[in-house]
Scaffold this motif. Structure first.
Motif, PDB file in Angstrom:
ATOM      1  N   LEU A 185     -15.636  23.604 -12.983  1.00  0.00           N
ATOM      2  CA  LEU A 185     -15.734  23.880 -14.410  1.00  0.00           C
ATOM      3  C   LEU A 185     -14.873  22.896 -15.200  1.00  0.00           C
ATOM      4  CD1 LEU A 185     -16.990  25.888 -16.466  1.00  0.00           C
ATOM      5  CD2 LEU A 185     -14.774  27.048 -16.458  1.00  0.00           C
ATOM      6  N   LYS A 186     -15.515  22.178 -16.115  1.00  0.00           N
ATOM      7  CA  LYS A 186     -14.825  21.257 -17.021  1.00  0.00           C
ATOM      8  C   LYS A 186     -14.531  21.987 -18.322  1.00  0.00           C
ATOM      9  CE  LYS A 186     -15.421  16.822 -19.409  1.00  0.00           C
ATOM     10  NZ  LYS A 186     -16.346  15.656 -19.621  1.00  0.00           N
ATOM     11  N   ASP A 224     -18.142  29.061 -28.595  1.00  0.00           N
ATOM     12  CA  ASP A 224     -19.354  28.924 -27.781  1.00  0.00           C
ATOM     13  C   ASP A 224     -19.025  28.932 -26.293  1.00  0.00           C
ATOM     14  OD1 ASP A 224     -20.994  28.846 -29.996  1.00  0.00           O
ATOM     15  OD2 ASP A 224     -21.054  26.653 -30.084  1.00  0.00           O
ATOM     16  N   ASP A 225     -17.934  28.262 -25.911  1.00  0.00           N
ATOM     17  CA  ASP A 225     -17.493  28.277 -24.513  1.00  0.00           C
ATOM     18  C   ASP A 225     -17.223  29.710 -24.061  1.00  0.00           C
ATOM     19  OD1 ASP A 225     -17.488  25.475 -24.540  1.00  0.00           O
ATOM     20  OD2 ASP A 225     -15.336  25.353 -24.941  1.00  0.00           O
ATOM     21  N   GLU A 249     -22.966  19.801  -0.396  1.00  0.00           N
ATOM     22  CA  GLU A 249     -21.648  19.167  -0.367  1.00  0.00           C
ATOM     23  C   GLU A 249     -21.441  18.180  -1.515  1.00  0.00           C
ATOM     24  OE1 GLU A 249     -20.429  17.778   3.475  1.00  0.00           O
ATOM     25  OE2 GLU A 249     -21.273  19.524   4.514  1.00  0.00           O
ATOM     26  N   ASN A 250     -22.506  17.885  -2.252  1.00  0.00           N
ATOM     27  CA  ASN A 250     -22.395  17.050  -3.452  1.00  0.00           C
ATOM     28  C   ASN A 250     -22.039  17.964  -4.626  1.00  0.00           C
ATOM     29  OD1 ASN A 250     -22.556  14.997  -5.344  1.00  0.00           O
ATOM     30  ND2 ASN A 250     -24.795  15.130  -5.528  1.00  0.00           N
ATOM     31  N   ILE A 251     -20.748  18.065  -4.930  1.00  0.00           N
ATOM     32  CA  ILE A 251     -20.265  19.034  -5.906  1.00  0.00           C
ATOM     33  C   ILE A 251     -20.526  18.543  -7.325  1.00  0.00           C
ATOM     34  CG2 ILE A 251     -18.296  20.401  -6.681  1.00  0.00           C
ATOM     35  CD1 ILE A 251     -19.122  20.911  -3.778  1.00  0.00           C
ATOM     36  N   GLN A 252     -21.139  19.397  -8.132  1.00  0.00           N
ATOM     37  CA  GLN A 252     -21.403  19.059  -9.522  1.00  0.00           C
ATOM     38  C   GLN A 252     -20.281  19.562 -10.427  1.00  0.00           C
ATOM     39  OE1 GLN A 252     -25.399  19.607 -11.106  1.00  0.00           O
ATOM     40  NE2 GLN A 252     -26.167  20.023  -9.038  1.00  0.00           N
ATOM     41  N   THR A 253     -20.194  18.963 -11.605  1.00  0.00           N
ATOM     42  CA  THR A 253     -19.281  19.402 -12.652  1.00  0.00           C
ATOM     43  C   THR A 253     -20.097  19.940 -13.810  1.00  0.00           C
ATOM     44  OG1 THR A 253     -17.597  17.758 -12.071  1.00  0.00           O
ATOM     45  CG2 THR A 253     -17.521  18.649 -14.297  1.00  0.00           C
ATOM     46  N   VAL A 254     -19.708  21.098 -14.337  1.00  0.00           N
ATOM     47  CA  VAL A 254     -20.419  21.693 -15.469  1.00  0.00           C
ATOM     48  C   VAL A 254     -19.411  22.035 -16.561  1.00  0.00           C
ATOM     49  CG1 VAL A 254     -22.375  22.587 -14.169  1.00  0.00           C
ATOM     50  CG2 VAL A 254     -20.312  23.963 -14.349  1.00  0.00           C
ATOM     51  N   GLU A 255     -19.836  21.944 -17.800  1.00  0.00           N
ATOM     52  CA  GLU A 255     -18.959  22.239 -18.920  1.00  0.00           C
ATOM     53  C   GLU A 255     -19.038  23.712 -19.290  1.00  0.00           C
ATOM     54  OE1 GLU A 255     -19.028  19.571 -22.183  1.00  0.00           O
ATOM     55  OE2 GLU A 255     -19.355  17.799 -20.934  1.00  0.00           O
ATOM     56  N   ALA A 256     -17.928  24.234 -19.785  1.00  0.00           N
ATOM     57  CA  ALA A 256     -17.830  25.668 -20.059  1.00  0.00           C
ATOM     58  C   ALA A 256     -18.893  26.155 -21.026  1.00  0.00           C
ATOM     59  CB  ALA A 256     -16.443  25.999 -20.601  1.00  0.00           C
ATOM     60  N   SER A 296     -21.953  24.923 -21.421  1.00  0.00           N
ATOM     61  CA  SER A 296     -23.306  24.516 -21.041  1.00  0.00           C
ATOM     62  C   SER A 296     -24.054  25.622 -20.312  1.00  0.00           C
ATOM     63  CB  SER A 296     -23.237  23.278 -20.134  1.00  0.00           C
ATOM     64  OG  SER A 296     -24.508  22.990 -19.588  1.00  0.00           O
ATOM     65  N   ILE A 297     -25.350  25.696 -20.557  1.00  0.00           N
ATOM     66  CA  ILE A 297     -26.189  26.656 -19.838  1.00  0.00           C
ATOM     67  C   ILE A 297     -26.275  26.310 -18.354  1.00  0.00           C
ATOM     68  CG2 ILE A 297     -28.383  25.466 -20.173  1.00  0.00           C
ATOM     69  CD1 ILE A 297     -29.613  28.224 -20.797  1.00  0.00           C
ATOM     70  N   ASP A 298     -25.871  25.107 -17.984  1.00  0.00           N
ATOM     71  CA  ASP A 298     -25.914  24.691 -16.580  1.00  0.00           C
ATOM     72  C   ASP A 298     -25.039  25.564 -15.685  1.00  0.00           C
ATOM     73  OD1 ASP A 298     -27.623  22.649 -17.252  1.00  0.00           O
ATOM     74  OD2 ASP A 298     -26.073  21.092 -17.272  1.00  0.00           O
ATOM     75  N   ILE A 299     -24.040  26.244 -16.252  1.00  0.00           N
ATOM     76  CA  ILE A 299     -23.186  27.082 -15.410  1.00  0.00           C
ATOM     77  C   ILE A 299     -23.981  28.194 -14.732  1.00  0.00           C
ATOM     78  CG2 ILE A 299     -21.125  26.577 -16.775  1.00  0.00           C
ATOM     79  CD1 ILE A 299     -21.257  29.385 -17.937  1.00  0.00           C
ATOM     80  N   PHE A 300     -25.125  28.577 -15.331  1.00  0.00           N
ATOM     81  CA  PHE A 300     -25.910  29.677 -14.780  1.00  0.00           C
ATOM     82  C   PHE A 300     -26.672  29.296 -13.518  1.00  0.00           C
ATOM     83  CE2 PHE A 300     -25.064  30.880 -19.111  1.00  0.00           C
ATOM     84  CZ  PHE A 300     -24.813  32.227 -19.018  1.00  0.00           C
ATOM     85  N   GLN A 301     -26.587  28.041 -13.131  1.00  0.00           N
ATOM     86  CA  GLN A 301     -27.204  27.611 -11.870  1.00  0.00           C
ATOM     87  C   GLN A 301     -26.330  27.939 -10.659  1.00  0.00           C
ATOM     88  OE1 GLN A 301     -28.672  23.498 -11.881  1.00  0.00           O
ATOM     89  NE2 GLN A 301     -28.525  23.508 -14.110  1.00  0.00           N
ATOM     90  N   PHE A 302     -25.085  28.356 -10.906  1.00  0.00           N
ATOM     91  CA  PHE A 302     -24.113  28.476  -9.821  1.00  0.00           C
ATOM     92  C   PHE A 302     -23.505  29.876  -9.776  1.00  0.00           C
ATOM     93  CE2 PHE A 302     -24.252  24.172 -11.444  1.00  0.00           C
ATOM     94  CZ  PHE A 302     -24.493  23.427 -10.289  1.00  0.00           C
ATOM     95  N   PRO A 303     -23.542  30.528  -8.619  1.00  0.00           N
ATOM     96  CA  PRO A 303     -22.904  31.842  -8.503  1.00  0.00           C
ATOM     97  C   PRO A 303     -21.388  31.780  -8.506  1.00  0.00           C
ATOM     98  CG  PRO A 303     -23.779  31.155  -6.378  1.00  0.00           C
ATOM     99  CD  PRO A 303     -24.243  30.140  -7.382  1.00  0.00           C
ATOM    100  N   LEU A 304     -20.830  30.573  -8.276  1.00  0.00           N
ATOM    101  CA  LEU A 304     -19.375  30.414  -8.211  1.00  0.00           C
ATOM    102  C   LEU A 304     -18.955  29.137  -8.927  1.00  0.00           C
ATOM    103  CD1 LEU A 304     -16.481  30.969  -7.162  1.00  0.00           C
ATOM    104  CD2 LEU A 304     -17.168  29.930  -4.986  1.00  0.00           C
ATOM    105  N   LEU A 305     -18.032  29.308  -9.878  1.00  0.00           N
ATOM    106  CA  LEU A 305     -17.405  28.173 -10.551  1.00  0.00           C
ATOM    107  C   LEU A 305     -15.938  28.127 -10.154  1.00  0.00           C
ATOM    108  CD1 LEU A 305     -18.807  28.622 -14.174  1.00  0.00           C
ATOM    109  CD2 LEU A 305     -19.729  27.143 -12.367  1.00  0.00           C
TER     110      LEU A 305
END
Length: 213
Positions: free
Chosen positions: A24-25, A87-88, A56-63, A65-74
């Motif tokens: 989480l960024k 908004d965050d 194993e390719n870890i992504q970074t998502v911003e607080a 962003s709707i992209d956080i909903f792709q991941f069960p764990l941040l």
């Protein structure tokens, strides 16, 4: 617009959650990018030891962003300032109440900032200490004494704090432990293998709990 965004967020959460993790960024100038080898090492450990199938390719998502909903764990870490705008905070709240899980690992010094900002996410809730008999200490590996001590920091006893929604732990804040330093490559901090193993096992517990609850 906010109502639409919330409904869309819930829809995405229910339909896109996969068995993956992300960093989480956040705003505020804190070093959200610290411990670069930590999460990749934890992912490899979990895939090898508890049968997960995490990329194993870890992504970074911003607080915010709707992209956080792709991941069960941040996973969130750092040493300094943390700031969530409105908004965050709303985005994180929707994520957590709709099934997501956030692990915040204090890399030393972020506690006063993050605890203040979490009041924006859950204005009517406080971080509470998690008892040693909670499931998160007994999922994949047994930690009968609770959170392990990995780095000394101020020499205080390590503590695990959480926020619960409908009796489900949705947010874990690990303090005076520094699990992420224990997950890093051995040469980064020169931790003994036994200490690194404790950190990785506790990390595996967090992953297993987040994926199953």
């Amino acid at each position: 617009m906010k109502v639409f965004f919330s409904i869309l967020s819930l829809f995405v959460a229910l339909n896109v959650f996969s068995q993956d993790v992300a960093i989480l960024k956040y705003k505020g100038g804190g070093d959200w990018y610290s411990n670069p080898t930590a999460l990749p090492n934890l992912v490899k450990y979990c895939n090898d030891q508890i049968g997960t199938n995490i990329k194993e390719n870890i992504q970074t998502v911003e607080a915010g962003s709707i992209d956080i909903f792709q991941f069960p764990l941040l996973h969130m870490t750092g040493h300094g300032n943390v700031f969530f705008n409105d908004d965050d905070a709303e985005n994180l709240r929707n994520y957590l109440i709709s099934g997501g899980f956030l692990h915040i690992d204090d890399n030393y010094g972020m506690a006063p900032y993050v605890t203040k900002e979490l009041k924006k996410v859950f204005p009517n809730q406080e971080l509470v200490e998690i008892p040693r008999d909670h499931e998160i200490f007994h999922t994949a590996f047994e930690f009968n004494n609770g959170l392990p001590k990995i780095h000394e920091h101020d020499g205080k006893t390590p503590q695990a704090f959480g926020i619960f929604v409908d009796n489900r732990l949705v947010l874990l804040f690990t303090y005076e432990s520094d699990l992420g330093d224990g997950w890093e490559d051995q040469e980064v901090h020169n931790d003994p293998e036994a200490v690194r193993e404790k950190a990785l096992k506790m990390g595996a517990n967090i992953v297993k709990y987040a994926f199953e609850n």
